[in-house]
Design a protein around this motif. Sequence first.
Motif, PDB file in Angstrom:
ATOM      1  N   GLN A 203       0.855  -1.278  -0.027  1.00 48.94           N
ATOM      2  CA  GLN A 203      -0.168  -0.159  -0.088  1.00 48.94           C
ATOM      3  C   GLN A 203       0.842   1.077   0.040  1.00 48.94           C
ATOM      4  O   GLN A 203       0.557   2.249  -0.589  1.00 48.94           O
ATOM      5  CB  GLN A 203      -0.721   0.020   1.315  1.00 48.94           C
ATOM      6  CG  GLN A 203      -1.928  -1.259   1.165  1.00 48.94           C
ATOM      7  CD  GLN A 203      -3.092  -1.010   2.353  1.00 48.94           C
ATOM      8  OE1 GLN A 203      -2.465  -0.763   3.254  1.00 48.94           O
ATOM      9  NE2 GLN A 203      -4.092  -1.672   2.218  1.00 48.94           N
ATOM     10  N   GLN A 206       1.698   1.695  -3.552  1.00 48.37           N
ATOM     11  CA  GLN A 206       0.674   2.223  -4.461  1.00 48.37           C
ATOM     12  C   GLN A 206       0.414   3.637  -4.163  1.00 48.37           C
ATOM     13  O   GLN A 206       0.086   4.366  -5.066  1.00 48.37           O
ATOM     14  CB  GLN A 206      -0.679   1.407  -3.954  1.00 48.37           C
ATOM     15  CG  GLN A 206      -0.452  -0.034  -4.617  1.00 48.37           C
ATOM     16  CD  GLN A 206      -1.617  -0.949  -4.069  1.00 48.37           C
ATOM     17  OE1 GLN A 206      -2.233  -0.867  -2.728  1.00 48.37           O
ATOM     18  NE2 GLN A 206      -2.058  -1.979  -4.898  1.00 48.37           N
ATOM     19  N   GLU A 241      -7.028  -9.026  -2.164  1.00 51.21           N
ATOM     20  CA  GLU A 241      -8.615  -8.044  -2.224  1.00 51.21           C
ATOM     21  C   GLU A 241      -8.305  -6.778  -1.445  1.00 51.21           C
ATOM     22  O   GLU A 241      -8.634  -5.803  -2.019  1.00 51.21           O
ATOM     23  CB  GLU A 241      -9.543  -8.975  -1.353  1.00 51.21           C
ATOM     24  CG  GLU A 241     -11.010  -7.966  -1.252  1.00 51.21           C
ATOM     25  CD  GLU A 241     -12.011  -8.795  -0.430  1.00 51.21           C
ATOM     26  OE1 GLU A 241     -12.884  -9.382  -0.833  1.00 51.21           O
ATOM     27  OE2 GLU A 241     -11.741  -8.748   0.914  1.00 51.21           O
ATOM     28  N   GLN A 242      -7.530  -6.517  -0.372  1.00 50.81           N
ATOM     29  CA  GLN A 242      -7.348  -5.504   0.044  1.00 50.81           C
ATOM     30  C   GLN A 242      -6.425  -4.619  -0.731  1.00 50.81           C
ATOM     31  O   GLN A 242      -6.465  -3.294  -0.584  1.00 50.81           O
ATOM     32  CB  GLN A 242      -6.595  -5.485   1.523  1.00 50.81           C
ATOM     33  CG  GLN A 242      -7.501  -6.543   2.531  1.00 50.81           C
ATOM     34  CD  GLN A 242      -8.715  -5.460   3.098  1.00 50.81           C
ATOM     35  OE1 GLN A 242      -8.774  -4.421   3.230  1.00 50.81           O
ATOM     36  NE2 GLN A 242      -9.767  -6.292   2.762  1.00 50.81           N
ATOM     37  N   THR A 243      -5.512  -5.246  -1.314  1.00 49.89           N
ATOM     38  CA  THR A 243      -4.564  -4.045  -2.305  1.00 49.89           C
ATOM     39  C   THR A 243      -4.971  -4.210  -3.810  1.00 49.89           C
ATOM     40  O   THR A 243      -4.424  -3.226  -4.242  1.00 49.89           O
ATOM     41  CB  THR A 243      -3.272  -4.703  -2.279  1.00 49.89           C
ATOM     42  OG1 THR A 243      -3.259  -6.185  -2.760  1.00 49.89           O
ATOM     43  CG2 THR A 243      -2.671  -4.901  -0.836  1.00 49.89           C
ATOM     44  N   GLY A 244      -5.826  -4.612  -4.194  1.00 47.39           N
ATOM     45  CA  GLY A 244      -6.280  -4.535  -5.650  1.00 47.39           C
ATOM     46  C   GLY A 244      -5.456  -5.480  -6.552  1.00 47.39           C
ATOM     47  O   GLY A 244      -5.613  -5.144  -7.777  1.00 47.39           O
ATOM     48  N   LEU A 245      -4.580  -6.257  -6.201  1.00 48.83           N
ATOM     49  CA  LEU A 245      -3.668  -6.863  -6.943  1.00 48.83           C
ATOM     50  C   LEU A 245      -4.388  -7.997  -7.475  1.00 48.83           C
ATOM     51  O   LEU A 245      -5.442  -8.622  -6.880  1.00 48.83           O
ATOM     52  CB  LEU A 245      -2.714  -7.511  -6.218  1.00 48.83           C
ATOM     53  CG  LEU A 245      -1.381  -6.661  -6.199  1.00 48.83           C
ATOM     54  CD1 LEU A 245      -1.532  -5.756  -5.183  1.00 48.83           C
ATOM     55  CD2 LEU A 245      -0.022  -7.652  -5.831  1.00 48.83           C
ATOM     56  N   GLU A 246      -4.460  -8.590  -8.896  1.00 44.58           N
ATOM     57  CA  GLU A 246      -5.324  -9.206  -9.509  1.00 44.58           C
ATOM     58  C   GLU A 246      -4.204 -10.561  -9.972  1.00 44.58           C
ATOM     59  O   GLU A 246      -3.178 -10.508 -10.328  1.00 44.58           O
ATOM     60  CB  GLU A 246      -5.872  -8.951 -10.896  1.00 44.58           C
ATOM     61  CG  GLU A 246      -6.836  -7.713 -10.622  1.00 44.58           C
ATOM     62  CD  GLU A 246      -7.332  -7.314 -11.922  1.00 44.58           C
ATOM     63  OE1 GLU A 246      -6.693  -7.631 -13.113  1.00 44.58           O
ATOM     64  OE2 GLU A 246      -8.167  -6.635 -11.993  1.00 44.58           O
ATOM     65  N   SER A 251      -7.540 -13.602 -13.575  1.00 42.22           N
ATOM     66  CA  SER A 251      -7.966 -12.620 -14.265  1.00 42.22           C
ATOM     67  C   SER A 251      -7.868 -12.651 -15.869  1.00 42.22           C
ATOM     68  O   SER A 251      -8.455 -12.149 -16.705  1.00 42.22           O
ATOM     69  CB  SER A 251      -6.902 -11.283 -14.013  1.00 42.22           C
ATOM     70  OG  SER A 251      -5.631 -11.430 -14.426  1.00 42.22           O
ATOM     71  N   TYR A 274      -0.583  -5.269 -10.509  1.00 46.79           N
ATOM     72  CA  TYR A 274      -1.518  -3.943 -10.156  1.00 46.79           C
ATOM     73  C   TYR A 274      -0.779  -2.864 -11.102  1.00 46.79           C
ATOM     74  O   TYR A 274       0.187  -2.605 -11.057  1.00 46.79           O
ATOM     75  CB  TYR A 274      -1.297  -3.620  -8.692  1.00 46.79           C
ATOM     76  CG  TYR A 274      -1.859  -2.249  -8.294  1.00 46.79           C
ATOM     77  CD1 TYR A 274      -3.133  -2.140  -7.794  1.00 46.79           C
ATOM     78  CD2 TYR A 274      -1.188  -1.171  -8.318  1.00 46.79           C
ATOM     79  CE1 TYR A 274      -3.839  -1.166  -7.811  1.00 46.79           C
ATOM     80  CE2 TYR A 274      -1.650  -0.115  -7.907  1.00 46.79           C
ATOM     81  CZ  TYR A 274      -2.977   0.065  -7.637  1.00 46.79           C
ATOM     82  OH  TYR A 274      -3.616   1.339  -7.322  1.00 46.79           O
TER      83      TYR A 274
END
Length: 428
Positions: A203, A206, A241-246, A251, A274
């Motif tokens: 984070q 990011q 989920e918390q960091t938005g990484l796929e 994906s 990400y």
Amino acid sequence: MNHNHDWGDSVPADVKGQTIRVVYQNMHRSVGASDNPLTGTLLDRLNDMDADIFMASETNINWKSATFRNDFQQKVRNIWPSNRVAFSSSDVGLEFEVTDFLPGGTCTMAVDNLSMRVIKVGEDESGLGRWSYITLEGQDGRKLTFITAYRICKGTMKGTSTSCMQQQKVIHNQEMKQGVQTSSIDTTYLREKFIHDLMLFIQSLQEEGHALVLGLDANETPPESMKNDTPKEGSISWLLEQTGLEEVFESRFGEIPDSTTTTPGRFIDRVAVYGIPVQRATILRAHMPARSDHLGIVVDLDLKYLFNNACSPLAQFHPRKLTSGNQEAVNKYVSFIRKQFSEHKIVDRCHRLKEAIRTDTFSESHRQQLFALDNQVTEILIGAENQCSKKKVGRNLWSLALQKAGKEIVYWKGRLSSNGHADEGTSS
């Protein structure tokens, strides 16, 4: 899932300069600083695969030792003269600097073109040795960070130098230095701490605008990460989920492979991204690129994220034969050039071209003469270098046989330097 075949996208060849090819694998000690032939095979295969980034988890090497880091980097440098490498091992390694085996640890490296764009290399600052990372910077200040991580297994705290016991020792040492009572530590605490600490690190990147690639052995399958179809706090799925990484396979294909190890149902190695497009994602067949019970993963990323367009591969020139410290060679070099310049009237031809420029009469004919003159001067300089030294510029690839021969040469040179006599005190 057939481990004798790749799973996912095909992996095309000759993509250097067009894409960022990332290779991730849990090594299980196929990478090392010692004379391990598996390391040479691994590096050769990465080169054949046109890898730009290599992410190795659970290297089981004591990277706290400068000797082991330097030895490994020399092996890398033999194939890629331009490279940057980040390492991680727990601070326990500082107590055993002459011992190369240390469970856990990671290695992240960039080679060729991308290594020239590295602005930072680092590791987990807690001293627990859980991840290493490399940050690249492209056009317009765009940053891309690659993080390689290893999370300990579930189970009881056991052993003397296992990863969990190393982390417990580091934490207890830090607590004692702070004058606080040592805490009760188990693997559940260490695994959840890993997720929370890594989340904070991600984070922070990011917030600075970094795109990210995370490659890790989470030692946790997707079902183990979930409870009532919801990611459990402290799990790998919760981290993503918390960091938005796929996760790249989910994906790209809408599904995940059955396993990332040679054991069915063990999808425990994850590569997630990400902020950067994925072009291809593949699980390699067993023992590629390294011999391991974990499968290698290849992910191709869009190079345009960093540079807006493709880039040319780095040219690797042979080292020069001429050295300024060898006066005899320098004299031969200068003498040959003077003779050739005189025979081919190089200086006179330069003066005529210079005069044409000064009088503004430079024509297409003069332009062709200039190119011919440049080519001839280059040939003279190369010829002079070949004349001045018989030194070979090629380099033999490392092998066990080459190493053995090298040691024998060093030994016999030492014996010959003492005129072949036995050491004093040796009886005949």
